[in-house]
Design a protein around this motif. Structure first.
Motif, PDB file in Angstrom:
ATOM      1  N   LEU A 186      55.580  70.160  42.320  1.00  0.00           N
ATOM      2  CA  LEU A 186      54.398  70.469  41.522  1.00  0.00           C
ATOM      3  C   LEU A 186      54.596  69.943  40.109  1.00  0.00           C
ATOM      4  O   LEU A 186      55.707  69.672  39.676  1.00  0.00           O
ATOM      5  CB  LEU A 186      54.186  71.975  41.492  1.00  0.00           C
ATOM      6  CG  LEU A 186      54.027  72.647  42.843  1.00  0.00           C
ATOM      7  CD1 LEU A 186      53.742  74.123  42.648  1.00  0.00           C
ATOM      8  CD2 LEU A 186      52.898  72.001  43.613  1.00  0.00           C
ATOM      9  N   ASN A 187      53.509  69.861  39.408  1.00  0.00           N
ATOM     10  CA  ASN A 187      53.584  69.449  38.022  1.00  0.00           C
ATOM     11  C   ASN A 187      54.124  70.605  37.192  1.00  0.00           C
ATOM     12  O   ASN A 187      53.530  71.680  37.146  1.00  0.00           O
ATOM     13  CB  ASN A 187      52.189  69.058  37.555  1.00  0.00           C
ATOM     14  CG  ASN A 187      52.215  68.465  36.180  1.00  0.00           C
ATOM     15  OD1 ASN A 187      52.350  69.189  35.199  1.00  0.00           O
ATOM     16  ND2 ASN A 187      52.102  67.162  36.105  1.00  0.00           N
TER      17      ASN A 187
ATOM     18  N   PHE B 222      35.594  55.423  41.831  1.00  0.00           N
ATOM     19  CA  PHE B 222      36.726  54.554  42.136  1.00  0.00           C
ATOM     20  C   PHE B 222      36.306  53.465  43.117  1.00  0.00           C
ATOM     21  O   PHE B 222      36.733  52.318  43.012  1.00  0.00           O
ATOM     22  CB  PHE B 222      37.845  55.415  42.734  1.00  0.00           C
ATOM     23  CG  PHE B 222      39.159  54.714  42.833  1.00  0.00           C
ATOM     24  CD1 PHE B 222      39.975  54.624  41.726  1.00  0.00           C
ATOM     25  CD2 PHE B 222      39.580  54.162  44.027  1.00  0.00           C
ATOM     26  CE1 PHE B 222      41.196  53.983  41.810  1.00  0.00           C
ATOM     27  CE2 PHE B 222      40.797  53.522  44.110  1.00  0.00           C
ATOM     28  CZ  PHE B 222      41.608  53.431  42.990  1.00  0.00           C
TER      29      PHE B 222
ATOM     30  N   LEU C 294      37.205  52.584  33.419  1.00  0.00           N
ATOM     31  CA  LEU C 294      38.585  52.783  32.973  1.00  0.00           C
ATOM     32  C   LEU C 294      38.896  54.265  32.817  1.00  0.00           C
ATOM     33  O   LEU C 294      39.888  54.772  33.356  1.00  0.00           O
ATOM     34  CB  LEU C 294      38.799  52.051  31.654  1.00  0.00           C
ATOM     35  CG  LEU C 294      38.694  50.520  31.762  1.00  0.00           C
ATOM     36  CD1 LEU C 294      38.808  49.889  30.392  1.00  0.00           C
ATOM     37  CD2 LEU C 294      39.773  49.985  32.678  1.00  0.00           C
ATOM     38  N   ILE C 295      38.024  54.968  32.130  1.00  0.00           N
ATOM     39  CA  ILE C 295      38.292  56.394  31.888  1.00  0.00           C
ATOM     40  C   ILE C 295      38.231  57.165  33.205  1.00  0.00           C
ATOM     41  O   ILE C 295      39.065  58.037  33.477  1.00  0.00           O
ATOM     42  CB  ILE C 295      37.287  56.955  30.857  1.00  0.00           C
ATOM     43  CG1 ILE C 295      37.543  56.286  29.515  1.00  0.00           C
ATOM     44  CG2 ILE C 295      37.425  58.456  30.735  1.00  0.00           C
ATOM     45  CD1 ILE C 295      36.557  56.646  28.457  1.00  0.00           C
TER      46      ILE C 295
ATOM     47  N   THR D 288      38.887  56.101  36.215  1.00  0.00           N
ATOM     48  CA  THR D 288      40.071  55.860  37.036  1.00  0.00           C
ATOM     49  C   THR D 288      41.276  56.608  36.485  1.00  0.00           C
ATOM     50  O   THR D 288      42.070  57.182  37.242  1.00  0.00           O
ATOM     51  CB  THR D 288      40.374  54.365  37.077  1.00  0.00           C
ATOM     52  OG1 THR D 288      39.188  53.680  37.384  1.00  0.00           O
ATOM     53  CG2 THR D 288      41.418  54.062  38.107  1.00  0.00           C
ATOM     54  N   LEU D 289      41.394  56.593  35.145  1.00  0.00           N
ATOM     55  CA  LEU D 289      42.507  57.337  34.531  1.00  0.00           C
ATOM     56  C   LEU D 289      42.440  58.804  34.943  1.00  0.00           C
ATOM     57  O   LEU D 289      43.442  59.389  35.389  1.00  0.00           O
ATOM     58  CB  LEU D 289      42.391  57.247  33.013  1.00  0.00           C
ATOM     59  CG  LEU D 289      43.092  56.065  32.346  1.00  0.00           C
ATOM     60  CD1 LEU D 289      42.828  56.105  30.854  1.00  0.00           C
ATOM     61  CD2 LEU D 289      44.582  56.166  32.614  1.00  0.00           C
ATOM     62  N   LEU D 290      41.244  59.385  34.815  1.00  0.00           N
ATOM     63  CA  LEU D 290      41.094  60.813  35.144  1.00  0.00           C
ATOM     64  C   LEU D 290      41.332  61.044  36.629  1.00  0.00           C
ATOM     65  O   LEU D 290      41.921  62.066  37.024  1.00  0.00           O
ATOM     66  CB  LEU D 290      39.708  61.303  34.745  1.00  0.00           C
ATOM     67  CG  LEU D 290      39.495  61.445  33.242  1.00  0.00           C
ATOM     68  CD1 LEU D 290      38.069  61.850  32.957  1.00  0.00           C
ATOM     69  CD2 LEU D 290      40.453  62.479  32.678  1.00  0.00           C
TER      70      LEU D 290
ATOM     71  N   THR E 137      43.298  59.415  38.690  1.00  0.00           N
ATOM     72  CA  THR E 137      44.740  59.420  38.966  1.00  0.00           C
ATOM     73  C   THR E 137      45.365  60.726  38.498  1.00  0.00           C
ATOM     74  O   THR E 137      46.152  61.357  39.203  1.00  0.00           O
ATOM     75  CB  THR E 137      45.399  58.240  38.242  1.00  0.00           C
ATOM     76  OG1 THR E 137      44.526  57.132  38.295  1.00  0.00           O
ATOM     77  CG2 THR E 137      46.714  57.887  38.864  1.00  0.00           C
ATOM     78  N   LEU E 138      44.936  61.106  37.293  1.00  0.00           N
ATOM     79  CA  LEU E 138      45.479  62.331  36.705  1.00  0.00           C
ATOM     80  C   LEU E 138      45.216  63.541  37.598  1.00  0.00           C
ATOM     81  O   LEU E 138      46.129  64.293  37.961  1.00  0.00           O
ATOM     82  CB  LEU E 138      44.799  62.523  35.351  1.00  0.00           C
ATOM     83  CG  LEU E 138      45.458  63.448  34.361  1.00  0.00           C
ATOM     84  CD1 LEU E 138      46.616  62.717  33.741  1.00  0.00           C
ATOM     85  CD2 LEU E 138      44.451  63.825  33.290  1.00  0.00           C
TER      86      LEU E 138
ATOM     87  N   PHE F  24      47.093  63.780  40.942  1.00  0.00           N
ATOM     88  CA  PHE F  24      48.482  64.241  40.885  1.00  0.00           C
ATOM     89  C   PHE F  24      48.579  65.710  40.533  1.00  0.00           C
ATOM     90  O   PHE F  24      49.572  66.344  40.841  1.00  0.00           O
ATOM     91  CB  PHE F  24      49.264  63.393  39.883  1.00  0.00           C
ATOM     92  CG  PHE F  24      49.765  62.117  40.488  1.00  0.00           C
ATOM     93  CD1 PHE F  24      50.962  62.103  41.193  1.00  0.00           C
ATOM     94  CD2 PHE F  24      49.035  60.949  40.393  1.00  0.00           C
ATOM     95  CE1 PHE F  24      51.413  60.935  41.778  1.00  0.00           C
ATOM     96  CE2 PHE F  24      49.482  59.786  40.975  1.00  0.00           C
ATOM     97  CZ  PHE F  24      50.675  59.769  41.677  1.00  0.00           C
TER      98      PHE F  24
END
Lengths: 830, 302
Positions: A539-540, A628, A651-652, A654-656, A658-659, A662
């Motif tokens: 886990l994170n 995506f 861009l934003i 895709t960043l979110l 991925t975030l 995870f």
């Protein structure tokens, strides 16, 4: 619809099962028995030919044409199925009018026209044929009132048609004219017999007549001529002339020549029945008795009811045409008529017997026949005669006035409590009774207590009239069932309460242990475990630490601060729960359920928070996943469209994406932990609440009745082939003996509500939909009101108001007073 | 006319019939009733067969110059990987790469803006979105830094490898000029790979610089390079060779002589050997067209 052809049983049983109209079981008689019956029926008349091997003959019996065979066979063309059922079931299953469920709500009906046309033609042909030639003379014969000695007797009964008789009583040692005079006399009184309070509209007085004789030597014009050789022998039916008067020279040839063409020379069908005893509340019924109130009887959830209703409406609409619209004749609905007459038979027979015997006892010189009958019936209806009963009823009246005052006071008080309990400031805010099991139980008990006086008055009014009126029997069962359940509840509750009070210390220490070890320490340990990579799940760290600390704070806040205030009062609370047992076992159970809900509020809060977060994250992830892929959800058309995003959006996004991908496992683990905890609590509460349902609703009285006297709980009727008579004697008619028996209500029908409840619980809590809801973090609603409708199924939907109760009590007191006055007048007149 | 009955199973009866009565020749018309069995195949059936109707002959140099379009994208991925390795191993200051990338982007933007066609987006809007992205990156960098701490490096390498493979496959290699943005999927795949890789870096600054660089490389550079190759193919070739030099240098610094050798061989074979191989394989081509194919509608130009 089930129709099984069972060769070994020779039964024609019709049983409406449950209240569901579509579940009718038709036990058809085996094929050979029907064919022999038909043959027997045709051979005597000789000249008339019944199409034994026509297309409608029972020999080509199959699922599709059994109705037609019923109509056409020995049993006449009477429809053995009530009309609505016939239409619904028959049209849907057998003719090709199929209704389907399409999608969620809509119903679709499909015609198969060729089958409909075939059906229509057959029905018309059958009706035409059987109207021209009724193929059998049917006689219902009571087996329990055959006179002791075989002296000549008179048969009194209903004469429904030229070929349909219901014998209700056999009077020995009386001549025909006198019996007929008595009957006529009863109808020419100031208040004719058929107009008296209980019998009004119950039967058609023109049908009640002297319909035949037993062992009469002389000739007469009555339709039934019966000979019985002994008390237990089967009655034999003769043609109009007594057996002695028949020519013995020519035998069969002569007989056929003389009577063969006559319509009177039809074979007889004797249906034995045992008269139900109305004083014991026995009765016959075609439809099974309903233990729930009528407006509650479809305890089915609202959507089920709607679905059924919409289906019925659709089928009705689709069949409003000439194809299905053939008229219903009286003969087709006659089965209900028979049952009604059979139910009346005992009481009516007793009345007539009394009238006859009283008329015989009174001195004939001082009174005319009419006067004698008047006096006789008056004596008959005045059931109590002496001073003692007058005093007793005076006392009862005094007690009644006190009781009425108390009842009204109680009713006003309970109305106030009920109003508080059911008060909803807004439709979105649940009422008190929807939150707490205890208050719900209180509500139930109060409502029951409000309904009892009204039930009692209804029952009493019925009782003073006539027992043969069968409409109040279910009400009777309901009333005593609820009384008995409450008594039981209190008895069990006293035991449980005493047990709880005796073991108070142990219970307190156990609850304390639960609070400390499970709700506080156990939860803390679980969350600490979750924060530290549970089971190797990566886990994170930061997010897990954040969640862990948040939930730990909630648990500490509730468990450490508030439950500590609550703990010293624990012994008192347990004592209170024990005490509440003396009001009924349901109250401690409801209190325990509420206590569990109270002690686990922190779990509920954590569950709500984590579910909200999880659901939010999943929703965002889904839309970011569309981004995506360069797609977008089109809300207007409810589909996924492709979309050209701007570069910065991409861009934003895709960043979110991925975030969040995870971070998802961390959120999911915390959510699932609390969801499981919540589920466990729900299961415990559900178990407690289903035990409440058992204690509140168990059909105890009905089961007792079923064991004691199953005739009080009719579930349908059944025909049983007894014997076919041999053609031995001259002039003696061919006769088929059939026995009519009541079918007791099946035990499964008594527990129908429980089956429905379990089905509903299954659908609401064990379905894939619920699992999907749980996994996506959406709120799983607990529809308490749905689950509890079982508890209220013995109560009317809207409780009777205070004025309604007052009005009924007033009317009741007036009638009681009138009774007392009448008794007083009787005493003084003597 | 009463026709003889034909058996379709055996040829015998058919022959006997044909011997008895002379018949009309078979015609390829379904709507005419003919004295032939249903499964009859005429000798003229294959006469309309055609082979390799649409096959084009490739020229070696055309193929080889077109392959540079693919090669240039592969170069940018390789440069990206080199930059990551350089930052990951703490060999170089990450800010350097970000600044070099930003300068190149600005140069490219002005070239595109000055030489190019009419702009669809205004400069202020571009500046606004640039500021938005940069500030978002600044905000998210600390979160991204700790995102995959608990995940092992091997899985991260595997994830990013597959993301890059998919990115190379889904990239838009078209030569004609289109004003739309590059296909979203390949850009998203590359950015996702960059994010995953960035989460392995140790400092917030390096995460930020690396992500900024990757956005410039995968978000903006494809737009520029596509515009360039539609503007002039020679300029595209010049750009590709600049990229080639940069990549070779990067490879040398990251992996030494060995990596440089392998990489050069791979690229050279892609540019020179692969087109030759394709042309050599053309002789095995065997397309069949005939009347049995579904008819193609002939569209007249408007």
């Amino acid at each position: 619809m089930d129709h099984d052809i069972d060769g070994s049983q020779n039964k024609l049983g019709i049983r409406g099962e449950n209240r569901r109209r579509s579940n009718f079981h038709i036990h058809l008689p085996s094929t050979p028995s029907i064919t022999t019956l038909t043959r027997g029926g045709t051979s005597i008349s000789g000249a008339r030919s019944v199409p034994v091997s026509s297309a409608n003959s029972p020999t080509e019996e199959n699922g599709k044409s059994f109705y037609l065979s019923l109509r056409n066979s020995q049993y006449g063309r009477q429809q053995y199925i009530p009309e609505h059922t016939r239409r619904d079931v028959f049209l849907e299953k057998n003719i090709g009018l199929h209704s389907y469920k399409v999608g969620k709500r809509r119903t679709k009906v499909i015609y198969k026209y060729d089958e409909i046309f075939k059906y229509r033609e057959r029905v018309r042909a059958t009706i035409k044929q059987s109207a021209a030639h009724p193929s059998v003379t049917r006689v219902f014969w009571p087996t329990d009132c055959v006179p002791q000695s075989l002296e000549p007797s008179v048969l009194v009964g209903f004469r429904n048609s030229r070929s349909d008789y219901v014998v209700i009583a056999i009077f020995p040692g009386i001549n025909i004219t006198r019996m007929a005079d008595t009957l006529r006399g009863l109808e020419t009184l100031e208040q004719p017999l058929s107009e008296t309070a209980g019998l009004k509209g119950a039967y058609d007085p023109s049908k009640l007549a002297v319909i035949g004789t037993v062992n009469f030597k002389s000739k007469h014009g009555l339709p039934l001529v019966v000979e019985m050789s002994s008390r237990v022998a089967r009655p034999r039916f003769y043609t109009q002339e007594a057996p002695t008067a028949v020519h013995k020279l020519n035998g069969h040839a002569k007989l056929n020549g003389e009577y063969g063409m006559e319509s009177r020379a039809m074979p007889f069908q004797v249906i034995f029945y045992e008269r139900p005893l109305p004083r014991r509340l026995q009765y016959f019924s075609f439809m099974p008795i309903t233990l729930e109130l009528a407006d509650r009887s479809s305890f089915n959830a609202d959507e089920d009811r709607k679905k059924l209703r919409s289906r019925r409406v659709l089928v009705d609409q689709m069949t409003k045409d000439t194809i299905f619209g053939f008229p219903q004749t009286d003969e087709e609905n006659c089965i209900n008529n028979w049952i009604n007459e059979i139910n009346l038979s005992h009481e009516l027979g007793t009345l007539l017997e009394n009238a006859v015997s009283l008329a015989a006892v009174l001195p004939s010189e001082s009174h005319s026949l009419k006067d004698r009958i008047v006096i006789g019936t008056k004596l008959l209806f005045s059931k109590t005669k002496n001073l003692l009963s007058f005093l007793w009823s005076l006392l009862a009246m005094a007690v009644m006035w006190i009781l009425i005052g108390g009842l009204m006071l109680y009713r006003v008080a309970s109305e106030a409590v009920l109003m508080i309990i059911e008060w909803q400031p807004k439709s979105s805010i649940p009422a008190l009774k929807d939150i707490s099991a205890t208050i719900q139980q209180l509500d139930l008990r109060l409502q029951q207590a409000c309904y009892w006086p009204i039930q009692y008055i209804t029952l009493r009014n019925q009782k003073s009239n006539l027992f043969s009126n069968t409409t109040f029997h279910p009400e009777y069962i309901r009333f005593y069932n609820s009384l008995w359940l409450v008594a039981n509840d209190i008895i069990i509750g006293a035991a449980v309460g005493a047990y709880i009070i005796d073991n108070r210390d142990y219970i307190v220490s156990f609850v304390d242990y639960c609070i400390n070890e499970i709700l506080t320490t156990g939860l803390r340990r679980t969350i600490e475990w979750l924060m530290d990579w549970p089971g190797g799940l990566k886990l994170n760290n930061e997010l897990a630490a954040f969640f862990g600390e948040l939930f730990l704070w909630v648990i500490e806040f509730w468990g450490g601060r508030y439950l500590r205030i609550f703990k010293p009062y624990l012994p008192d609370i347990v004592y209170l729960i024990g005490l509440s047992g003396f009001v009924g076992a349901t109250f401690p159970i409801a209190l325990i359920a509420d206590l569990i809900s109270f002690l686990t509020i922190q779990i509920y809060c954590c569950y709500l928070a984590s579910a909200r977060i999880c659901n939010w994250q999943l929703t965002v992830l889904l839309s970011l996943f569309h981004l995506f892929r360069g797609k977008r959800r089109n809300v207007l058309r409810n589909r996924i469209d492709s979309c050209d995003y701007d570069l910065d959006q991409l861009l934003i996004g895709t960043l979110l994406f991925t975030l969040l991908t995870f971070l998802l496992p961390t959120v999911l683990v915390f959510y699932l932990t609390f969801a499981c905890a919540r589920l466990g609590i729900i299961i415990i509460n559900a178990m407690l609440e289903s035990s409440l349902a058992l204690l509140n609703h168990f059909p105890l009285f009905a089961i007792m009745l079923r064991l004691k006297d199953s005739k009080r709980l009719p579930g349908g009727i059944e025909f049983d082939l007894v014997e076919e008579s041999a053609i031995g004697e001259e002039n003696c008619m061919d006769t088929v003996y059939i026995r009519l028996k009541p079918i007791a209500l099946p035990v499964t029908a008594m527990f129908q509500q429980y089956f429905l409840l379990s089905k509903r619980i299954q659908r609401h809590y064990l379905s894939l939909r619920v699992i999907a809801l749980l996994l996506t973090g959406q709120f799983v609603p607990i529809q308490r009101s749905r689950l509890y409708s079982l508890q209220y199924s013995m109560l009317p939907e809207n409780r009777y108001g205070i004025w309604e109760l007052w009005f009924r009590l007033h009317v009741f007191s007036v009638t009681v007073r009138a009774e007392v006055k009448e008794k007083f007048a009787l005493i003084t007149s003597r | 006319m009463d026709y003889t009955r034909f058996t379709t199973r055996s040829g015998e009866s058919y022959k006997m019939d044909s011997a008895v009565m002379p018949r009309r020749p078979w015609r390829k018309l379904l709507w005419v009733h003919q004295p032939y069995p249903d499964n009859y195949v005429d000798a003229s059936f294959l006469s309309q067969l055609k082979r390799n109707l649409h096959v084009q002959q490739y020229s070696f140099w055309a193929l080889s110059s077109d392959s540079t379009v693919i090669i240039s994208h592969v170069y940018s991925v390789a440069i990206f990987v080199c930059v990551f390795v350089a930052i990951y191993k703490d060999k170089y200051n990450p800010a350097w790469f970000a600044s070099i990338g930003s300068i190149c982007t600005l140069v490219g933007y002005f070239a595109w803006d000055g030489l190019g066609e009419e702009n669809t987006t205004s400069r202020t809007a571009t500046a606004k979105s640039a500021i938005l992205i940069v500030s978002t990156l600044l905000g998210l960098s600390p979160v991204l830094k700790s995102l995959t701490q608990s995940t092992s490096s091997d899985s991260i390498w595997a994830i990013s490898f597959w993301l890059f493979v998919l990115n190379i496959f889904f990239h838009d290699y078209s030569i004609g000029s289109k004003k739309t943005f590059p296909p979203t999927l390949s850009t998203n795949l590359a950015i996702a790979a960059a994010t995953v890789l960035a989460s392995r870096l140790s400092t917030t600054l390096s995460v930020f610089s690396f992500l900024l660089f990757s956005i410039e490389l995968f978000g903006l550079f494809p737009i520029f390079s596509r515009w360039l190759r539609s503007y002039s193919f020679v300029a595209h070739l010049i750009l590709t060779s600049i990229l080639a030099v940069v990549t070779e240098v990067g490879m040398f610094y990251i992996g030494g002589w060995w990596a440089l050798g392998v990489w050069s061989v791979a690229i050279l074979s892609a540019v020179f050997v692969a087109p030759g191989w394709l042309i050599a394989l053309q002789k095995y081509k065997n397309e069949i067209q005939g009347p049995w194919d579904p008819a193609k509608p002939v569209l007249r130009s408007r």
